[in-house]
Design a protein around this motif. Structure first.
Motif, PDB file in Angstrom:
ATOM      1  N   PRO A 155      -4.002   4.823  -2.502  1.00 43.62           N
ATOM      2  CA  PRO A 155      -3.206   5.228  -3.669  1.00 43.62           C
ATOM      3  C   PRO A 155      -2.275   6.405  -3.397  1.00 43.62           C
ATOM      4  N   LEU A 156      -2.729   7.355  -2.593  1.00 46.81           N
ATOM      5  CA  LEU A 156      -2.015   8.625  -2.547  1.00 46.81           C
ATOM      6  C   LEU A 156      -1.734   9.128  -1.132  1.00 46.81           C
ATOM      7  N   ARG A 157      -1.951   8.288  -0.165  1.00 42.72           N
ATOM      8  CA  ARG A 157      -1.717   8.753   1.207  1.00 42.72           C
ATOM      9  C   ARG A 157      -1.315   7.559   2.063  1.00 42.72           C
ATOM     10  N   GLU A 158      -1.324   7.760   3.358  1.00 45.83           N
ATOM     11  CA  GLU A 158      -0.872   6.694   4.236  1.00 45.83           C
ATOM     12  C   GLU A 158      -1.806   5.489   4.148  1.00 45.83           C
ATOM     13  N   ASP A 159      -1.344   4.362   4.664  1.00 39.43           N
ATOM     14  CA  ASP A 159      -2.157   3.158   4.607  1.00 39.43           C
ATOM     15  C   ASP A 159      -3.510   3.389   5.254  1.00 39.43           C
ATOM     16  N   PHE A 160      -4.446   2.632   4.773  1.00 40.98           N
ATOM     17  CA  PHE A 160      -5.837   2.797   5.175  1.00 40.98           C
ATOM     18  C   PHE A 160      -6.183   1.724   6.208  1.00 40.98           C
ATOM     19  N   THR A 161      -6.818   2.137   7.283  1.00 40.77           N
ATOM     20  CA  THR A 161      -7.155   1.152   8.318  1.00 40.77           C
ATOM     21  C   THR A 161      -8.613   1.285   8.732  1.00 40.77           C
TER      22      THR A 161
END
Lengths: 315, 325
Positions: free
Chosen positions: A12-18
């Motif tokens: 939601p609020l930061r870089e893409d999640f991996t």
């Protein structure tokens, strides 16, 4: 490429999640899959698998001339990445247990999507290993757990070179775990239980790291591993061998015992103190002779809490 | 009317020492009238769910008034268990603190073992044999639900007729799910003690209208069962349940992460393709994703907590299937 993103999701609020993973060895579907960090606070497994990835990459780059990685290995050190980064056991956003979300759902909740991807990536490996670390309260002797095992699993559990193998039946309560989902697929499944969550117990980790290397050697994935036949003989414990001691009183449990030692019947294992006035409430003694395989490290007790597990030989 | 008395008592069904100095007690209040059947209300199994606590308070008020006005009106016994997970309620935690386990996955429990198992066991021991147990839940902090009964299809034949009298808006029939075998409802129903699970409202809040609506239904059902005397006057039922099952419930999961902002009120009729809300990014203007209804139906679940991760549930829409008669 030896590292890739298993899952790529927006946040939601930061870089893409991996969820990054390592794929090491010749280009082919992975023969072995290692998974850890389904619970974000189980750090031993994360540490062991990260170090294993580093070691296998070094092998691949020729740093160990005697060793050769002949089949591909998949390593996911931490599935619950957000939990590992925020020291939470559960998936932090909605508090769900990532290891109760299998087999998952590609279009479902976040944790179901992660579960689906992890299962897809690992389910076709011949050998699948999931590393856990008990919880914040209890320390486990490094052990291999096999659930309703096949004869092959019973035999190959010994290849990890750990001192204890625990046989368990699959509980209907755990049908949503990774282990349960794996069992639907051809292949062999092992769960390694290592120490206690929340910190690294280095001797346990070193022992399991050696165990994983020796396992890879013995199943022919890593050639050139010298495995001493004199490695300690694994003790095989069925559920019936397990003797558990529960707290008969509330209070504080304090023990100076280390895991992996043999205790005799009647031996003192620790004390329960009244945590207000310091009186000894109970002297905890071993009800049977056996190997000390689990002990409570978080001292504040409710009545009925598990204190110690002893595995009796040939019980 | 014959002279009669209605006795009220509060007691502990389980008392246990805590690690430092304190004592944990699971309390219940018993309203004892005549020799008729026994009914129970269970709430607070999850420490973040408060709707059931308020229903208990409303019922307690009503029973005390009955004791003053018409003590013979209580033909049987009523037991209220408003706080099955007191430590969770103390600490605003859904699970049982310290044990980090969902109490509703520990049934039927055991007389020895850890705290969750003991609470479950004490609950089972005390509730077994009741004519009816109602276990009230409040969704969680993320989702708001219309007042509904959830029934495992294994027990539908006996439970649906009772659920229809609860004055709620939805009966949702669920297929058997192994993990739910460890719930209080499944455990009680398995031993022949009928248990209805109510879900309504949202975690950490109370919705007074829903609570009063459910209270009317509970009183009606108690009268049906003979817990209350036939002459007791009750408010009329004004809600008839729709029925939902796996065939007509549609889940709307977030296609991307962001802030979900609904553009519709909860519990509304919706048309296929109708805009229900938007996922927006606090970092930039514009809309990341539109959330539209997949069918003509009723919006019966709506996200209360706005932040969403990819996959987070935002809404459930039930395609119309008709009402139970």
């Amino acid at each position: 490429m030896s590292s890739r993103d298993l899952v790529l999701m927006t946040a939601p609020l930061r870089e893409d999640f991996t969820i990054p993973c390592h794929e090491i060895g010749p280009m082919a579907p992975p023969v072995v899959s290692f998974v850890s960090g389904l619970h974000g606070d189980e750090i031993n497994g994360i540490y062991i698998l990260a170090r294993l990835a580093d070691f296998l990459k070094s092998v691949e780059s020729g740093a160990y001339p005697k060793l050769r990685l002949v089949q591909r290995v998949l390593i996911i050190p931490a599935v619950n990445v957000l939990g590992a980064n925020t020291l939470r056991r559960a998936w932090p956003f909605d508090q769900s247990d990532q290891n109760r979300m299998f087999p998952g759902n590609q279009m479902g909740e976040t944790t179901q999507r992660i579960a689906y991807t992890v299962l897809e990536a690992t389910k076709k490996s011949t050998y699948r290993v999931d590393l856990h670390s008990s919880n914040l309260y209890f320390e486990e002797l490094p052990q291999v757990r096999i659930y309703d095992p096949t004869p092959e699993e019973q035999e190959n559990a010994r290849l990890f070179g750990l001192s204890a193998i625990m046989e368990r039946s699959v509980s209907p309560v755990f049908t949503t775990t990774l282990m349960y989902s794996w069992k639907y697929w051809p292949g062999q499944n092992f769960l390694l239980q290592v120490g206690q969550a929340g910190s690294i117990q280095l001797p346990h980790c070193q022992q399991v790291f050696r165990g994983l290397v020796s396992f890879l050697g013995r199943i022919g994935v890593l050639e050139g591993v010298e495995v001493a036949e004199a490695d300690q003989e694994a003790l095989y414990f069925t559920r019936e061998c397990s003797v558990r001691i529960y707290a008969d009183r509330a209070g504080m449990f304090v023990s100076d015992k280390n895991l992996g030692g043999w205790v005799t019947k009647g031996q003192e294992l620790g004390y329960i103190y009244d945590s207000f006035n310091g009186n000894v409430r109970t002297k905890v003694v071993a009800p049977a002779a056996g190997l000390l395989t689990g002990i409570r490290r978080q001292p504040m007790l409710f009545e009925g809490d598990l204190l110690v597990r002893i595995c009796t030989k040939g019980g | 009317m014959p002279e009669s008395s209605l006795s009220i008592s509060t007691s502990c069904i389980l008392s246990l020492e805590m690690p430092y100095s304190e004592q944990l007690c699971i309390r219940r209040t018993v309203y004892r009238g005549g020799d008729g059947p026994r009914a129970a209300i269970v709430a607070g199994i999850h420490g973040d769910e408060l709707e059931g606590l308020y229903v208990c308070q409303l019922l307690a008020d009503w029973l005390e008034q009955l004791g003053r006005d018409n003590p013979a009106g209580l033909a049987g016994t009523v037991e209220l268990y408003p706080a099955m997970n007191p430590l969770g309620l103390d600490t605003l935690t859904r699970a049982i603190p310290v044990f980090d386990t969902d109490l509703n996955r520990n049934f039927p429990g055991g007389s020895s073992g850890d705290l969750p198992k003991r609470i479950a066991h004490a609950a089972m021991e005390n509730l077994a044999g009741a004519a009816l147990v109602i276990d009230i839940h409040a969704s969680n902090i993320y989702l708001r639900e219309i007042p509904q009964v959830r029934i495992n299809t294994d027990f539908a034949d006996s439970l649906v007729p009772m659920a229809q009298r609860l004055n709620l808006d939805l009966i949702w029939l669920h297929g058997a799910m192994t993990v739910l075998e460890a719930t209080i409802a499944h455990s009680l129903n398995s031993i022949g003690t009928p248990c209805l699970v109510v879900e309504m409202g949202v975690g950490m809040r109370i919705t007074p209208d829903y609570c009063r609506q459910l209270m009317s239904g509970i009183l009606t059902l108690w009268k049906d069962l003979g817990v209350l005397a036939p002459d007791v006057e009750l408010p009329p039922l004004n809600h008839l349940p729709l029925i939902a099952d796996d065939s007509n419930v549609h889940y709307l999961n977030a296609p991307t992460s962001g802030l979900f902002v609904p553009v519709i009120e909860h519990w509304a009729d919706v048309r296929k393709g109708q805009l229900l809300g938007n996922i927006v990014s606090p970092l930039q203007g514009g809309v990341l994703a539109e959330v539209r209804s997949p069918v003509d139906g009723i919006l019966f679940t709506l996200r209360e907590y706005p932040l969403v991760y990819e996959g987070s549930l935002m809404a459930r829409v039930m395609a119309r299937k008709g009402r139970l008669s």
